[in-house]
Write a protein that holds these residues in place. Structure first.
Motif, PDB file in Angstrom:
ATOM      1  N   LEU A 149       0.815  -1.210   0.000  1.00 51.60           N
ATOM      2  CA  LEU A 149       0.000   0.000   0.000  1.00 51.60           C
ATOM      3  C   LEU A 149       0.853   1.267   0.000  1.00 51.60           C
ATOM      4  N   THR A 150       1.870   1.296   0.855  1.00 45.47           N
ATOM      5  CA  THR A 150       2.630   2.531   1.030  1.00 45.47           C
ATOM      6  C   THR A 150       3.748   2.688   0.008  1.00 45.47           C
ATOM      7  N   GLU A 151       4.536   1.645  -0.211  1.00 48.71           N
ATOM      8  CA  GLU A 151       5.743   1.797  -1.027  1.00 48.71           C
ATOM      9  C   GLU A 151       5.480   1.680  -2.516  1.00 48.71           C
ATOM     10  N   LEU A 152       4.390   1.067  -2.896  1.00 45.99           N
ATOM     11  CA  LEU A 152       4.076   0.960  -4.321  1.00 45.99           C
ATOM     12  C   LEU A 152       2.829   1.767  -4.679  1.00 45.99           C
ATOM     13  N   LEU A 153       1.821   1.734  -3.825  1.00 48.41           N
ATOM     14  CA  LEU A 153       0.554   2.393  -4.137  1.00 48.41           C
ATOM     15  C   LEU A 153       0.393   3.742  -3.432  1.00 48.41           C
ATOM     16  N   GLN A 154       1.461   4.226  -2.822  1.00 49.10           N
ATOM     17  CA  GLN A 154       1.564   5.610  -2.349  1.00 49.10           C
ATOM     18  C   GLN A 154       0.529   6.006  -1.292  1.00 49.10           C
ATOM     19  N   LEU A 155       0.102   5.044  -0.463  1.00 49.99           N
ATOM     20  CA  LEU A 155      -0.724   5.416   0.689  1.00 49.99           C
ATOM     21  C   LEU A 155       0.120   6.311   1.595  1.00 49.99           C
ATOM     22  N   PRO A 156      -0.354   7.513   1.939  1.00 46.66           N
ATOM     23  CA  PRO A 156       0.479   8.443   2.723  1.00 46.66           C
ATOM     24  C   PRO A 156       0.843   7.866   4.090  1.00 46.66           C
ATOM     25  N   TYR A 157       2.102   8.066   4.497  1.00 45.50           N
ATOM     26  CA  TYR A 157       2.518   7.648   5.834  1.00 45.50           C
ATOM     27  C   TYR A 157       1.649   8.309   6.899  1.00 45.50           C
ATOM     28  N   LEU A 158       1.223   9.554   6.644  1.00 44.82           N
ATOM     29  CA  LEU A 158       0.390  10.250   7.619  1.00 44.82           C
ATOM     30  C   LEU A 158      -0.898   9.480   7.897  1.00 44.82           C
ATOM     31  N   ARG A 159      -1.524   9.001   6.832  1.00 44.29           N
ATOM     32  CA  ARG A 159      -2.778   8.264   7.004  1.00 44.29           C
ATOM     33  C   ARG A 159      -2.527   6.921   7.685  1.00 44.29           C
ATOM     34  N   LEU A 160      -1.443   6.269   7.292  1.00 47.57           N
ATOM     35  CA  LEU A 160      -1.115   4.975   7.877  1.00 47.57           C
ATOM     36  C   LEU A 160      -0.823   5.103   9.372  1.00 47.57           C
ATOM     37  N   LEU A 161       0.037   6.028   9.732  1.00 44.15           N
ATOM     38  CA  LEU A 161       0.443   6.150  11.134  1.00 44.15           C
ATOM     39  C   LEU A 161      -0.676   6.722  11.997  1.00 44.15           C
ATOM     40  N   LYS A 162      -1.541   7.522  11.415  1.00 41.40           N
ATOM     41  CA  LYS A 162      -2.729   7.972  12.155  1.00 41.40           C
ATOM     42  C   LYS A 162      -3.564   6.760  12.560  1.00 41.40           C
ATOM     43  N   LYS A 163      -3.712   5.813  11.649  1.00 39.82           N
ATOM     44  CA  LYS A 163      -4.455   4.591  11.948  1.00 39.82           C
ATOM     45  C   LYS A 163      -3.708   3.746  12.989  1.00 39.82           C
ATOM     46  N   TYR A 164      -2.390   3.650  12.837  1.00 33.29           N
ATOM     47  CA  TYR A 164      -1.603   2.899  13.823  1.00 33.29           C
ATOM     48  C   TYR A 164      -1.722   3.519  15.214  1.00 33.29           C
ATOM     49  N   GLY A 165      -1.925   4.818  15.260  1.00 36.97           N
ATOM     50  CA  GLY A 165      -2.070   5.482  16.549  1.00 36.97           C
ATOM     51  C   GLY A 165      -3.437   5.314  17.183  1.00 36.97           C
ATOM     52  N   GLY A 166      -4.345   4.660  16.476  1.00 32.79           N
ATOM     53  CA  GLY A 166      -5.655   4.377  17.043  1.00 32.79           C
ATOM     54  C   GLY A 166      -6.782   5.228  16.523  1.00 32.79           C
ATOM     55  N   LYS A 204       5.442  12.360  13.809  1.00 28.99           N
ATOM     56  CA  LYS A 204       5.281  13.525  14.679  1.00 28.99           C
ATOM     57  C   LYS A 204       3.989  14.283  14.407  1.00 28.99           C
ATOM     58  N   THR A 205       3.526  14.275  13.168  1.00 30.52           N
ATOM     59  CA  THR A 205       2.390  15.134  12.789  1.00 30.52           C
ATOM     60  C   THR A 205       1.127  14.368  12.417  1.00 30.52           C
ATOM     61  N   CYS A 206       1.135  13.046  12.509  1.00 36.54           N
ATOM     62  CA  CYS A 206       0.005  12.253  11.996  1.00 36.54           C
ATOM     63  C   CYS A 206      -1.289  12.511  12.757  1.00 36.54           C
ATOM     64  N   THR A 207      -1.193  12.883  14.030  1.00 38.82           N
ATOM     65  CA  THR A 207      -2.423  13.105  14.793  1.00 38.82           C
ATOM     66  C   THR A 207      -3.193  14.321  14.277  1.00 38.82           C
ATOM     67  N   GLU A 208      -2.504  15.250  13.605  1.00 42.35           N
ATOM     68  CA  GLU A 208      -3.150  16.441  13.072  1.00 42.35           C
ATOM     69  C   GLU A 208      -3.680  16.234  11.657  1.00 42.35           C
ATOM     70  N   TYR A 209      -3.363  15.107  11.078  1.00 42.61           N
ATOM     71  CA  TYR A 209      -3.730  14.848   9.678  1.00 42.61           C
ATOM     72  C   TYR A 209      -5.231  14.601   9.543  1.00 42.61           C
ATOM     73  N   ILE A 210      -5.856  15.250   8.573  1.00 39.22           N
ATOM     74  CA  ILE A 210      -7.276  15.035   8.275  1.00 39.22           C
ATOM     75  C   ILE A 210      -7.371  14.274   6.955  1.00 39.22           C
ATOM     76  N   PRO A 211      -7.808  13.021   6.978  1.00 41.53           N
ATOM     77  CA  PRO A 211      -7.896  12.246   5.734  1.00 41.53           C
ATOM     78  C   PRO A 211      -8.896  12.867   4.768  1.00 41.53           C
ATOM     79  N   PRO A 212      -8.694  12.682   3.474  1.00 43.52           N
ATOM     80  CA  PRO A 212      -9.655  13.210   2.499  1.00 43.52           C
ATOM     81  C   PRO A 212     -10.973  12.448   2.564  1.00 43.52           C
ATOM     82  N   ARG A 213     -12.000  13.067   2.036  1.00 37.40           N
ATOM     83  CA  ARG A 213     -13.306  12.400   1.969  1.00 37.40           C
ATOM     84  C   ARG A 213     -13.263  11.292   0.930  1.00 37.40           C
TER      85      ARG A 213
END
Length: 688
Positions: free
Chosen positions: A210-227, A469-478
């Motif tokens: 998802l991340t390294e080939l299909l470019q899922l943003p790290y921000l979105r991924l780590l926001k999910k990992y953070g709960g 560091k900044t994933c908690t502030e990330y707002i995923p797109p609709r």
């Protein structure tokens, strides 16, 4: 890499000499210009396509033996050669041509083994032979690019295991060849008129893909990992677990062009997302007018179905999907099946998973190639990717790639695999991953610097650190109501009634035309009383309108308003209770005729009534996938009897009922569950 190329040139020259004395042979010409146009170049090996008229009978028998049975002796397992026997064993014992044997060993018993001589089509056999014996060469640029991707995959898995050690990870360590295959395949897609790919994959290696080939943003991924939820806070969704994330992206390819790739969400039930992917691809093709029996096959969207070895052989829906693949109502112009074969189930050893020789042997049932590949050999992986896209482009049929690799940890990083597989994991400890092998090759050939890996890892670590560091502030797109659904919105709570009426005169016209047949069409005589005359009376009196008549009126009204109707299931064209007869058949010729498709001149909308194979899970998954892609068609699945939806309970539970709540995916699938009279065959109105 240059060393490998020189070795292949020597192999080609050796085989050329071995065969130079043969006569009366024919060759299938290869257009090398077209090969370049499709995004790759062949090795300098001469084309070695021999017919059955070779003058040297020993050479003929030896070559045919390798082509037929070489796969059983190929070095495709990362754990080394296995002592297999086959008819080739006896042929080799009688062979005296050691030089020819050496060449054929390199072609048929190296890092790739191909089952294709079971296919009852000489043209297809020759085509596969050509692809095997004229190896494609992976360019330095592509090799460096894919190596960088694999390094990032490995580093991401390590980062997540260290930073989120309390969470289970289903990393792809040991199976990085899966990502390599996909990247190489995608690069070949634009040159083969494939601009749209739909992927289904389970949990193993999903995050790095998802991340390294299909470019899922790290921000979105780590926001999910953070709960936190992976979706926009205004969207009405509960989200899903980490290993079910999905993505859709346009990828620019190094060889030119771009390809749109969608990776579908999946539940934990292995293999069920595959039929959904097939239905989605079929709808994409239909919308592009490239579906089978719809004319133009150019720019045909492609399904890439990534399986686990234990799941592919163990889950019955795999066979259902295979048997659908060539049916007119369900074909998707051929899919690429990639088995990430780590040679172990959860804990089960390879010998406990399947009675077949390879995990892909289901392909022999429906006459498609099965290619076993060593997952630690990037050149064989590339050859498999070329064979996959070339086969699909030419024949519009499935192909199965059995990528044999390993699993570094247990089922997750906390699981202890040595409880049940101590010998295997003693070997795993000593194996070098694919990316390390490629880097050693590139450094040795002075293609990259010795600090290449450190540079890639440092760059990625900086990206991961910033995102963390900044994933908690990330707002995923609709994500709701996007793509083909972007013209629709969620109905407000104030909307409580719906205008679904239609003109009585127009309905009467639809009802009359629903039984009109062309001149000379010889319908079954029973239909006069039970169907044609009965409907004519309903339309003239307006009384006694039954379900089948109401359904025909509804279908017809949608067709006249510009909407298509797709109805599938067992016996749907006639109806389980001989009630529908949406399609009638000429008693002299057997030709079908669907009157609703001829309501007015120039009608372009259609009702498809598709009598499915005897499957529920595969077919319902397919129809759900179709409905995801095409909101402007009424998509219906009908059970033969109402309680026959039970075999597909997982599709209803995990997709139909909960798909929008988990993944904000919209579906308009309608399920029809007919019941007959009490005591009618299998409908007893009591628990079975």
């Amino acid at each position: 890499m240059l060393r490998h190329l020189r070795q292949r040139e020597r192999v080609a020259l050796s085989l050329s000499r071995c065969l130079s004395s043969t006569t009366n042979r024919t060759r299938v010409p290869t257009d090398k210009t077209s090969q370049k146009g499709r995004g790759y170049q062949s090795d300098t090996a001469p084309q070695i396509l021999l017919n059955q008229h070779l003058q040297d009978k020993e050479a003929e028998e030896l070559i045919r033996g390798y082509r037929s049975w070489g796969y059983r002796h190929a070095a495709t397992s990362p754990f080394g050669h296995s002592n297999q026997t086959s008819p080739l064993t006896e042929i080799l014992s009688n062979s005296t041509d050691s030089e020819l044997r050496k060449v054929l060993d390199s072609l048929y018993c190296g890092g790739i083994g191909v089952q294709f001589m079971h296919i009852p089509d000489t043209d297809k056999q020759n085509f596969i032979t050509e692809l095997i014996e004229n190896r494609p060469v992976l360019s330095e640029k592509e090799l460096i690019k894919v190596t960088e991707t694999l390094i990032r995959c490995e580093n991401l898995d390590s980062f997540l295991e260290n930073k989120y050690s309390n969470l289970k990870q289903y990393g792809g360590q040991g199976a990085e060849g899966t990502v390599a295959f996909c990247e190489l395949l995608f690069n070949l897609c634009p040159r083969n008129n494939v601009e749209d790919v739909v992927i289904a994959i389970a949990h193993r290696g999903r995050i790095s893909l998802l991340t390294e080939l299909l470019q899922l943003p790290y921000l979105r991924l780590l926001k999910k990992y953070g709960g936190d939820c992976e979706f926009h806070p205004d969207e009405r969704t509960i989200g899903d677990v980490l290993s079910h994330l999905w993505q859709s992206v346009d990828l620019e390819q190094p060889a030119g062009g771009s390809v749109h790739v969608s990776l579908l969400p999946n539940p934990s039930h292995l293999e069920v997302a595959n039929s959904v992917a097939l239905g989605k691809v079929r709808a994409k093709q239909r919308l592009r007018k490239s579906a089978p029996h719809c004319g133009d096959n150019r720019n045909s969207p492609l399904a890439v179905l990534i399986h686990g070895d234990a799941a592919f052989t163990g889950q019955g829906v795999s066979l259902e999907n295979a048997m659908m693949s060539k049916l007119p109502g369900y074909s998707s112009n051929g899919s690429v099946h990639l088995i990430t074969n780590n040679l172990i189930g959860f804990t089960a050893q390879q010998g406990s998973q399947s009675s077949s020789f390879t995990a892909g042997d289901i392909g022999r049932m429906y006459d498609v190639p099965v290619i076993s590949v060593n997952g630690l050999d990037i050149h064989s992986i590339y050859q498999a990717a070329v064979m996959a896209i070339e086969w699909r482009t030419r024949y519009q049929e499935d192909i199965i790639i059995d990528l044999q690799c390993y699993r570094l940890h247990g089922h997750n990083q906390h699981d202890e695999p040595r409880f049940t597989n101590p010998i295997m994991y003693n070997i795993v400890e000593e194996l070098k991953p694919l990316q390390d092998r490629i880097v050693n090759e590139l450094v040795t050939d002075q293609v990259v610097a010795e600090d290449f890996v450190k540079t890639v890892v440092a760059e990625q670590n900086a990206e991961l650190s910033s995102a963390h560091k900044t994933c908690t502030e990330y707002i995923p797109p609709r994500m709701c109501f996007t793509g083909n659904w972007d013209q629709m919105t969620q109905a407000g709570s104030d909307l409580t009634t719906w205008q679904t009426g239609y003109s009585v005169e127009d309905l009467r016209c639809i009802g009359i035309k629903s039984t009109e047949l062309p001149e000379g069409f010889e319908h079954h005589p029973t239909l006069n009383r039970a169907h044609i005359n009965k409907r004519a009376k309903m339309m003239s009196t307006g009384e006694g309108i039954d379900w089948a008549m109401g359904e025909a009126l509804a279908f017809g009204s949608l067709l006249l308003q510009g909407y298509n109707v797709r109805l599938s299931g067992e016996d749907v064209s006639r109806g389980t209770f001989s009630n529908r007869h949406v399609t009638m058949y000429d008693q002299n010729t057997g030709a079908p005729y669907t009157a609703l498709n001829h309501l007015q001149s120039g009608q372009t909308t259609k009702v498809e009534a598709i009598d499915s194979l005897l499957s529920e899970e595969g077919v319902i998954g397919f129809e759900y996938g179709y409905s995801l892609e095409d909101p402007n068609s009424l998509v219906l699945w009908e059970a033969q009897f109402g309680d026959f939806f039970n075999p597909a309970q997982v599709i209803f539970d995990q997709f139909v009922v909960s798909g929008e709540a988990k993944w904000v995916l919209q579906s308009g699938l309608v399920s029809l569950l007919p019941h007959g009279y009490d005591g009618n065959d299998q409908t007893t109105l009591q628990p079975d």
